[in-house]
Write an enzyme that holds these catalytic residues in place. Structure first.
Site, PDB file in Angstrom:
ATOM      1  CG  HIS A 339      -1.950  -1.020   1.279  1.00 44.69           C
ATOM      2  ND1 HIS A 339      -3.218  -0.862   0.788  1.00 44.69           N
ATOM      3  CD2 HIS A 339      -1.887  -2.263   1.772  1.00 44.69           C
ATOM      4  CE1 HIS A 339      -3.906  -1.975   0.989  1.00 44.69           C
ATOM      5  NE2 HIS A 339      -3.117  -2.841   1.579  1.00 44.69           N
ATOM      6  CE  LYS A 511      -6.812  13.637   0.582  1.00 43.04           C
ATOM      7  NZ  LYS A 511      -6.833  12.483  -0.292  1.00 43.04           N
ATOM      8  NE  ARG A 512      -3.556   9.941  10.324  1.00 47.18           N
ATOM      9  CZ  ARG A 512      -3.223   8.974  11.160  1.00 47.18           C
ATOM     10  NH1 ARG A 512      -4.048   7.960  11.382  1.00 47.18           N
ATOM     11  NH2 ARG A 512      -2.075   9.014  11.814  1.00 47.18           N
ATOM     12  CE  LYS A 517      -2.600  10.624   3.206  1.00 46.23           C
ATOM     13  NZ  LYS A 517      -3.302   9.768   2.230  1.00 46.23           N
ATOM     14  CB  THR A 619     -10.334   4.513  -0.810  1.00 48.76           C
ATOM     15  OG1 THR A 619      -9.804   4.878   0.467  1.00 48.76           O
ATOM     16  CG2 THR A 619      -9.629   3.268  -1.317  1.00 48.76           C
ATOM     17  CE  LYS A 623     -14.097   5.462   1.189  1.00 45.96           C
ATOM     18  NZ  LYS A 623     -13.165   5.468   2.348  1.00 45.96           N
TER      19      LYS A 623
HETATM   20  C1  26Q Z   1       3.580   0.515  10.301  1.00 48.03           C
HETATM   21  C2  26Q Z   1       4.487   0.162  11.288  1.00 48.03           C
HETATM   22  C3  26Q Z   1       4.322   0.572  12.595  1.00 48.03           C
HETATM   23  C4  26Q Z   1       3.207   1.327  12.920  1.00 48.03           C
HETATM   24  C5  26Q Z   1       2.287   1.676  11.944  1.00 48.03           C
HETATM   25  C6  26Q Z   1       2.480   1.263  10.632  1.00 48.03           C
HETATM   26  C7  26Q Z   1       1.493   1.631   9.580  1.00 48.03           C
HETATM   27  C8  26Q Z   1       0.131   1.661   9.881  1.00 48.03           C
HETATM   28  C9  26Q Z   1      -0.791   2.012   8.918  1.00 48.03           C
HETATM   29  C10 26Q Z   1       1.882   1.945   8.295  1.00 48.03           C
HETATM   30  C11 26Q Z   1       0.941   2.288   7.325  1.00 48.03           C
HETATM   31  C12 26Q Z   1      -0.408   2.321   7.634  1.00 48.03           C
HETATM   32  C13 26Q Z   1      -1.451   2.687   6.673  1.00 48.03           C
HETATM   33  C14 26Q Z   1      -1.269   2.916   5.401  1.00 48.03           C
HETATM   34  C15 26Q Z   1      -2.356   3.314   4.513  1.00 48.03           C
HETATM   35  O1  26Q Z   1      -3.454   3.588   4.954  1.00 48.03           O
HETATM   36  N1  26Q Z   1      -2.107   3.353   3.209  1.00 48.03           N
HETATM   37  C16 26Q Z   1      -3.139   3.734   2.271  1.00 48.03           C
HETATM   38  O2  26Q Z   1      -3.784   2.561   1.816  1.00 48.03           O
HETATM   39  C17 26Q Z   1      -4.900   2.874   1.000  1.00 48.03           C
HETATM   40  C18 26Q Z   1      -5.594   1.566   0.656  1.00 48.03           C
HETATM   41  O3  26Q Z   1      -4.857   0.854  -0.285  1.00 48.03           O
HETATM   42  C19 26Q Z   1      -4.472   3.646  -0.226  1.00 48.03           C
HETATM   43  O4  26Q Z   1      -5.641   4.016  -0.917  1.00 48.03           O
HETATM   44  C20 26Q Z   1      -3.673   4.889   0.161  1.00 48.03           C
HETATM   45  O5  26Q Z   1      -3.155   5.505  -0.992  1.00 48.03           O
HETATM   46  C21 26Q Z   1      -2.543   4.485   1.098  1.00 48.03           C
HETATM   47  O6  26Q Z   1      -1.859   5.639   1.557  1.00 48.03           O
END
Ligand code: 26Q
Length: 777
Positions: A339, A511-512, A517, A619, A623
């Site tokens: 991702h 979004k975050r 972004k 995503t 929406k």
């Molecule tokens: C990793 C290690 C330690 C702590 C946290 C994490 C961690 C947690 C969540 C790393 C990444 C995430 C989340 C990533 C994320 O939400 N990515 C998004 O995924 C979506 C679904 O595929 C995409 O549409 C977005 O582009 C992408 O940013």
């Protein structure tokens, strides 16, 4: 009295022992949840029985960002109207009951919400399987603003019994940590994982999928020996240590912090899930070689990448399969979705930490690397004293997928170029999608009604039939669409308690908060627009409401500063009598799924403005477009495919493209010249640098401005003028309401492709190799 009302009444009376006339809102809600749950259970159980002997799909994810479940369940079971009616004479309305439900925030953002959309789509298309996650006591933090700064508070979704979960305390598995390997692994610590299970109802109630959430418990609870020796706190140490594991979801979504608690959480999820999956398999088949034919496991990013070595360990150490064979079976069973392309988000663990916590897995990772090297002549998992989880997940997966066409191309040509050369058939694309039940049917009943009036409601189950709308898009339809949007804006303003002009463009970036972004680009453009309004107060400005929503990771200073900046700018602009009639800036607190469900239907312009080549898919972009917003965006992630489908003339494109971004980054010293060449941007940065928006602390944004001048890694400066000009085209286009609404309608009718049903069918066909089941009667 309707049958439904009788069920609710009887639940209150018999199961909760409450006199219905004295029961409070929470009790009524619990009763409604219980009645709905009872209606799902028969379908859920028959679905499990019917598919017991067919191939199962298991989705392993650290995050499931579910959102509220009650309204979704009522809609999918076709009971919404009946419930509204049944509760007419109750002390609380169905609306009140829905709104009282806590929003389980067991995820950070896109990746977690995708997992939730997938479970609902699996249930809607009849894909047998389950999601596996962790039952965090606290989900993502609750956000509040104090003088414009983000503050984080514990999320309390579990403060009351959620009502949807069935505990399964008898389904216990041991999880070991630490210790040594002499012959066999002797873990130093052990704990017990037990699940709760939740049914997720599919559309029209024909199938249901399962979410299993693990919790950790001590093997032995209270230590009486220590208690008797006077060590009262120590007596419950093991209890507390086990509970700490599931205490809280890590609030980072882009920066892998490398903390040992996180690795423990990941191992808990993986080990408990795989033990359960193998136990289920062994009830129907005794030949481990058949595992890949009967089970497909999907890893949601690298977070569950320990599944590689853990599956090998269970097959080899526990079930006696030869090592080489155990590795091959595992690799044929596992699949990995990537991702992200951001290097800082790729997880790696120091071999020291990894080896201490999971000594047996360290050996197995080495064995996996030996196996990789025998096949390809390359070792890539352990480098620089770190275990690289992306490489581990890739090597141990039968298929690896990206989440949009552009992202998959970049995965192939950048982060995994070497591994792609070694395994050229492994990478495939599955462009993300969203469930139309939650994101259109349920979140936007006005628009749903308008669509169904024209083409019926088959689109809810088959979103591509939205294209049938196209011949109906005439002036009358556009007027109705405009009214729907206006009503949604009024409803949003009311729910936020704000006076917002419903005739203004509602322009939303939700979004975050992350540098890539580029919320900063949006704020800078807002300032430039406000300055331009001052310069020409007699021009016919198109009114705008700029809406920002989202959280920053608590340790991410740069992102938190942009949140602060939005507030500082909002304070000045919202109090300016000259521009008040045209420009408002709002920032509702605590963006979550429920807030998204209100913002998205009320939005005219969807901000998807990441630097090209950084957003894997997005995503939210889908929406908004599905709800009739026009996108202002770069050629990044799924924006590319959205634009292809809705038509370039119905999409506001700006900014550098991926190849130009790469070229420009090779000349970092150009930032200064780029700023100097834009009078508009220089003017904005001048105001920021002199502390115009924060008189009490004029130096607040010095560093931020300095950053843009000297190392503008995300190229905010480069894209600024093109973005500003694009926004002015939007102003003009919005003034032609009929043609604007026509563009919006074309976005709606051409977005059917972005249903997560289509995505799930793609995974079923290209990755999992499973067939759909017919609905149970
Ligand atoms: C990793 C290690 C330690 C702590 C946290 C994490 C961690 C947690 C969540 C790393 C990444 C995430 C989340 C990533 C994320 O939400 N990515 C998004 O995924 C979506 C679904 O595929 C995409 O549409 C977005 O582009 C992408 O940013």
């Amino acid at each position: 009295m309707s049958e439904l009302y009788q069920s609710i009444y009887s639940q209150l009376h018999h199961s909760q022992a409450r006199a219905p006339e004295e029961a409070d809102l929470a009790s009524w809600r619990a009763a409604v949840v219980d009645v709905l749950r009872q209606r799902i259970v028969p379908t859920w159980l028959s679905a499990q029985r019917r598919s017991a002997h067919s191939k199962q799909v298991y989705y392993l994810s650290m995050e499931f960002l579910l959102g509220r479940l009650l309204e979704d369940a009522a809609n999918n079971l076709g009971l919404r109207d009946a419930l509204e009616h049944a509760l007419q004479d109750a002390p609380f309305s169905f609306e009140q009951i829905i709104a009282d439900e806590p929003d389980p925030a067991l995820g950070n953002g896109g990746l977690g919400r995708l997992a939730a959309c997938f479970l609902e789509s699996m249930a809607s298309v009849g894909c047998a399987g389950a999601g596996y996650g962790l039952r965090f006591e606290h989900g993502l933090f609750r956000q509040q603003f104090c003088e414009g700064a983000q503050q984080e508070y514990a999320d309390q979704w579990l403060s009351e019994h959620s009502g949807w979960e069935f505990p399964r305390p008898e389904r216990r598995f041991h999880i070991g940590f630490g210790g040594s390997v002499s012959g066999e692994w002797q873990p130093e610590h052990q704990l017990i994982a037990t699940p709760t299970v939740m049914p997720i109802a599919g559309w029209s109630g024909g199938w249901a999928s399962t979410l299993r959430l693990w919790q950790a418990q001590p093997v032995e609870g209270f230590d009486f020996a220590r208690f008797n020796h006077g060590d009262f706190a120590g007596a419950s140490d093991s209890e507390r240590e086990a509970r700490d594991l599931c205490r809280v979801l890590y609030p980072n979504d882009s920066n892998a912090a490398g903390k040992s608690l996180r690795l423990k959480q990941e191992y808990l999820l993986v080990s408990a899930s795989l033990q359960e999956i193998l136990w289920r398999f062994s009830r129907v088949c005794q030949d481990w070689l058949e595992l890949p034919q009967r089970v497909a496991i999907q890893l949601n990013d690298t977070h569950p990448a320990l599944a590689g070595p853990e599956l090998v360990r269970l097959l080899h150490d526990v079930h006696g399969v030869a090592l080489q064979s155990a590795i091959e079976i595992s690799q044929q069973t596992l699949h990995y979705t990537n991702h992200t392309l951001l290097p800082e988000a790729l997880e790696c663990w120091s071999t020291w930490l990894f080896g201490n916590l999971l000594p047996r897995h360290m050996q197995l990772v080495e064995a996996i690397e030996d196996w990789q090297s025998r096949q390809t002549g390359r070792r890539s998992i352990i480098r620089d004293h770190q275990v690289h989880m992306g490489d581990l997940a890739f090597v141990m997966a039968r298929r690896v997928n990206g989440v949009s066409a552009l992202h998959t191309d970049l995965v192939t040509s950048t982060v995994f170029a070497d591994l792609h050369a070694d395994f050229p058939d492994r990478i495939v694309n599955q462009t993300n999608g969203i469930t139309p039940r939650r994101w259109l049917h349920s979140a936007n009943p006005r628009l749903s009604g308008l669509i169904s009036e024209r083409i019926g409601d088959t689109w809810v189950a088959d979103l591509e039939t939205l294209e049938q709308l196209e011949p109906h898009i005439d002036t009358g339809f556009c007027e109705q669409l405009s009214r729907v949007k206006r009503d949604n804006k009024i409803a949003l303003a009311q729910s936020l308690g704000l006076a917002l002009n419903p005739d203004a463009i509602f322009d939303t970036q939700a979004k975050r908060f992350h540098e890539y972004k580029r919320q900063l680009l949006n704020v800078l453009e807002t300032i430039a627009l406000w300055q331009a309004m001052h310069e020409s107060p007699n021009a016919a400005w198109t009114p705008r409401v700029k809406i920002f929503a989202g959280k920053a990771a608590p340790g991410y200073a740069a992102a938190k500063q942009v949140i602060q900046l939005v507030h500082d700018v909002a304070r000045v602009i919202n109090n300016d009598p000259v521009t008040q009639q045209w420009l408002q800036v709002v920032f509702p607190e605590n963006y979550n799924v429920s807030l998204a469900e209100r913002l998205i239907p009320a939005t005219d312009v969807s901000e998807q403005i990441s630097t090209a080549g950084t957003e894997a898919s997005g995503t939210g972009n889908m929406k908004f477009a599905l709800n009739g917003a026009l996108t202002v965006g770069t050629l990044d992630g799924a924006n590319v495919e959205i634009r292809e489908r809705v038509g370039a003339e119905n999409f506001f494109l700006f900014g550098l493209q991926t190849d130009a971004v790469a070229q420009r980054r090779a000349q970092p010293q150009r930032s200064r010249a780029i700023i100097e060449s834009s009078e508009r941007l220089s003017g904005v940065l001048q105001l920021l640098a002199e502390g115009y928006f924060c008189r009490l602390e004029p130096g607040r944004y010095h560093d931020l401005v300095h950053h843009l001048w000297h190392h503008d890694y995300y190229l905010v400066g480069d894209d600024f003028d093109s973005y500003y000009d694009c926004q002015r085209l939007i102003d003009t286009a919005y003034n032609e309401q009929t043609s604007w609404q026509k563009m919006a309608a074309l976005n709606i009718s051409r977005c059917g492709y972005f249903s997560s049903d289509r995505t799930i069918r793609g995974y079923m066909q290209d990755i999992w190799q499973v067939e759909a089941h017919a609905a149970v009667e």
